[in-house]
Scaffold this motif. Structure first.
Motif, PDB file in Angstrom:
ATOM      1  N   ARG A 223      -6.412  -7.737 -10.391  1.00 39.36           N
ATOM      2  CA  ARG A 223      -6.300  -6.333 -10.013  1.00 39.36           C
ATOM      3  C   ARG A 223      -4.866  -5.827  -9.983  1.00 39.36           C
ATOM      4  NH1 ARG A 223      -9.266  -6.852  -4.549  1.00 39.36           N
ATOM      5  NH2 ARG A 223      -8.323  -4.803  -4.211  1.00 39.36           N
ATOM      6  N   GLY A 224      -3.921  -6.736  -9.834  1.00 44.97           N
ATOM      7  CA  GLY A 224      -2.520  -6.332  -9.816  1.00 44.97           C
ATOM      8  C   GLY A 224      -2.013  -6.020  -8.425  1.00 44.97           C
ATOM      9  N   VAL A 225      -0.716  -6.105  -8.263  1.00 46.70           N
ATOM     10  CA  VAL A 225      -0.113  -5.977  -6.932  1.00 46.70           C
ATOM     11  C   VAL A 225      -0.216  -4.560  -6.382  1.00 46.70           C
ATOM     12  CG1 VAL A 225       1.435  -7.938  -7.253  1.00 46.70           C
ATOM     13  CG2 VAL A 225       2.190  -5.660  -7.929  1.00 46.70           C
ATOM     14  N   ASP A 226      -0.137  -3.548  -7.218  1.00 50.45           N
ATOM     15  CA  ASP A 226      -0.180  -2.178  -6.710  1.00 50.45           C
ATOM     16  C   ASP A 226      -1.531  -1.851  -6.098  1.00 50.45           C
ATOM     17  OD1 ASP A 226       2.417  -1.771  -7.527  1.00 50.45           O
ATOM     18  OD2 ASP A 226       1.868  -0.827  -9.426  1.00 50.45           O
ATOM     19  N   GLU A 227      -2.610  -2.248  -6.776  1.00 52.80           N
ATOM     20  CA  GLU A 227      -3.949  -1.984  -6.242  1.00 52.80           C
ATOM     21  C   GLU A 227      -4.195  -2.783  -4.971  1.00 52.80           C
ATOM     22  OE1 GLU A 227      -8.633  -2.619  -7.500  1.00 52.80           O
ATOM     23  OE2 GLU A 227      -7.151  -2.280  -9.089  1.00 52.80           O
ATOM     24  N   VAL A 228      -3.745  -4.023  -4.961  1.00 53.94           N
ATOM     25  CA  VAL A 228      -3.920  -4.854  -3.763  1.00 53.94           C
ATOM     26  C   VAL A 228      -3.148  -4.267  -2.589  1.00 53.94           C
ATOM     27  CG1 VAL A 228      -3.333  -7.096  -2.737  1.00 53.94           C
ATOM     28  CG2 VAL A 228      -4.465  -6.992  -4.972  1.00 53.94           C
ATOM     29  N   ALA A 229      -1.912  -3.875  -2.814  1.00 62.99           N
ATOM     30  CA  ALA A 229      -1.113  -3.288  -1.728  1.00 62.99           C
ATOM     31  C   ALA A 229      -1.772  -2.019  -1.194  1.00 62.99           C
ATOM     32  CB  ALA A 229       0.297  -2.999  -2.210  1.00 62.99           C
ATOM     33  N   GLN A 230      -2.319  -1.201  -2.082  1.00 62.89           N
ATOM     34  CA  GLN A 230      -2.993   0.022  -1.643  1.00 62.89           C
ATOM     35  C   GLN A 230      -4.205  -0.309  -0.771  1.00 62.89           C
ATOM     36  OE1 GLN A 230      -4.142   2.728  -4.778  1.00 62.89           O
ATOM     37  NE2 GLN A 230      -5.489   3.901  -3.437  1.00 62.89           N
ATOM     38  N   GLN A 231      -4.986  -1.309  -1.184  1.00 63.78           N
ATOM     39  CA  GLN A 231      -6.146  -1.717  -0.393  1.00 63.78           C
ATOM     40  C   GLN A 231      -5.720  -2.187   0.994  1.00 63.78           C
ATOM     41  OE1 GLN A 231      -8.545  -4.869  -2.127  1.00 63.78           O
ATOM     42  NE2 GLN A 231      -9.381  -5.438  -0.140  1.00 63.78           N
ATOM     43  N   LEU A 232      -4.643  -2.951   1.042  1.00 62.73           N
ATOM     44  CA  LEU A 232      -4.171  -3.463   2.331  1.00 62.73           C
ATOM     45  C   LEU A 232      -3.658  -2.330   3.209  1.00 62.73           C
ATOM     46  CD1 LEU A 232      -2.335  -6.681   1.106  1.00 62.73           C
ATOM     47  CD2 LEU A 232      -4.617  -6.517   2.128  1.00 62.73           C
ATOM     48  N   ARG A 233      -2.945  -1.384   2.620  1.00 63.32           N
ATOM     49  CA  ARG A 233      -2.463  -0.228   3.393  1.00 63.32           C
ATOM     50  C   ARG A 233      -3.626   0.541   3.996  1.00 63.32           C
ATOM     51  NH1 ARG A 233       0.921   0.556  -1.154  1.00 63.32           N
ATOM     52  NH2 ARG A 233      -0.373   2.326  -1.821  1.00 63.32           N
ATOM     53  N   GLU A 234      -4.676   0.733   3.209  1.00 59.87           N
ATOM     54  CA  GLU A 234      -5.836   1.474   3.700  1.00 59.87           C
ATOM     55  C   GLU A 234      -6.530   0.722   4.834  1.00 59.87           C
ATOM     56  OE1 GLU A 234      -8.150   2.000   0.193  1.00 59.87           O
ATOM     57  OE2 GLU A 234      -6.901   3.654  -0.603  1.00 59.87           O
TER      58      GLU A 234
END
Length: 329
Positions: A223-234
């Motif tokens: 999924r890539g780091v940007d999508e993962v970081a967004q999920q974690l932020r949410e």
């Protein structure tokens, strides 16, 4: 030190020029001042040289000092986050917490009491382990100030097992104990980078009941780091956040110096980019654990850990700066 125009004493940063000998002088983290050299500490870098809770290879008791040595080449400006972390807030090295290596229960109590003292002074903690047992007393101390915590747990393993040889405190169970004690916000918990064999499917079922979501290392790859970081932020939202990094979240190619390595992990670049993607989260303290330098090669693991700590300090420093200076930097 001279007073800032608004009456606040400016931070005492490391002495850093293009003529600084990085290999000379005391090995504090990033060559920052000791805690006894400053008037007030915003972020305390503290070591916990304790590894009596490990279940495989020992040696993480030497991790904190290895990270400090590897941090000698860190420089004042972090371009990835556009921050001077040691100038925006007062970061100081608080030395080490000495804990009983022969009594796990006593060690946990000692670490918690020492963390209480640092937090009561107003400092956030950047803790250098030590094995992952130390996360529990740190979480207890931080939760006393902030209430139930959101947790992002970077690790190859779940660390939510119930017991090991009847022992309730080891490096494989701090997060189960923390949930049981009510100090975590169970709506905002996630493992990141998990992989490898486990004892059975029940481990995953129990972990889900505790409230943890899981982002595996394969998820990061696909999924890539940007999508993962967004999920974690949410998932975290604006809750007070504690980040705990077991360095074995990295693949052994990037972190051979650890006690329980697992193939198929994150790269150091992926870890750093995910951390940078969490810069807007309300990070109140963090730890990096399980660096065991006896198994390291060319300081690969210690260097990765020092840079991860630098990113975490950068996040906290940016958030502290407006409060310290009374205006957004």
């Amino acid at each position: 030190m001279t007073a800032h125009p608004n009456g606040v004493t400016p931070p005492l940063p490391p002495t850093e020029t293009d003529r600084t000998l990085h290999f000379a002088g005391p090995a504090t983290f990033g060559r920052i001042p000791r805690i006894d050299q400053v008037e007030k500490t915003d972020i305390a870098v503290v070591g916990v040289p304790f590894d009596s809770g490990v279940t495989y290879r020992p040696g993480a008791r030497f991790g904190g000092n290895a990270i400090r040595e590897a941090s000698r080449t860190l420089r004042p400006y972090n371009p990835a986050q556009n921050v001077y972390p040691f100038h925006f807030s007062q970061v100081a090295d608080a030395g080490d917490i000495s804990a009983n290596p022969f009594d796990l229960n006593d060690a946990v109590e000692t670490i918690e009491a020492a963390a209480d003292d640092l937090i009561s002074s107003g400092a956030r903690l950047m803790t250098l382990g030590g094995d992952h047992t130390i996360a529990l007393p740190m979480l207890r101390a931080v939760a006393k100030k902030h209430g139930p915590l959101a947790v992002l747990h970077f690790d190859a393993h779940l660390d939510t097992w119930d017991d090991y040889f009847g022992q309730q405190y080891t490096h494989g169970m701090p997060f189960r104990r923390a949930v049981e004690e009510g100090i975590l916000d169970t709506s905002a918990l996630s493992h990141v980078g998990t992989r490898g064999p486990i004892y059975g499917k029940k481990d995953l079922d129990d972990d889900e009941k505790l409230g943890f979501g899981i982002v595996t290392s394969a998820d990061v790859m696909r999924r890539g780091v940007d999508e993962v970081a967004q999920q974690l932020r949410e998932r975290v939202g604006d809750r007070p956040l504690y980040i705990s990094i077991d360095i074995d979240v990295l693949d052994p190619a990037h972190a051979p110096g650890t006690g329980t390595p697992e193939a198929g992990g994150l790269t150091s670049r992926e870890l750093l980019e995910i951390l940078r993607g969490l810069a807007d989260c309300h990070l109140v303290s963090a730890d990096i654990v399980e660096v065991a330098p006896a198994y390291d090669h060319a300081d690969i693991t210690s260097v990765a850990a020092s840079h991860a700590a630098y990113e975490l300090i950068s996040i906290m420093s940016k958030q502290i700066a407006p409060v310290r200076w009374g205006a957004t930097q």
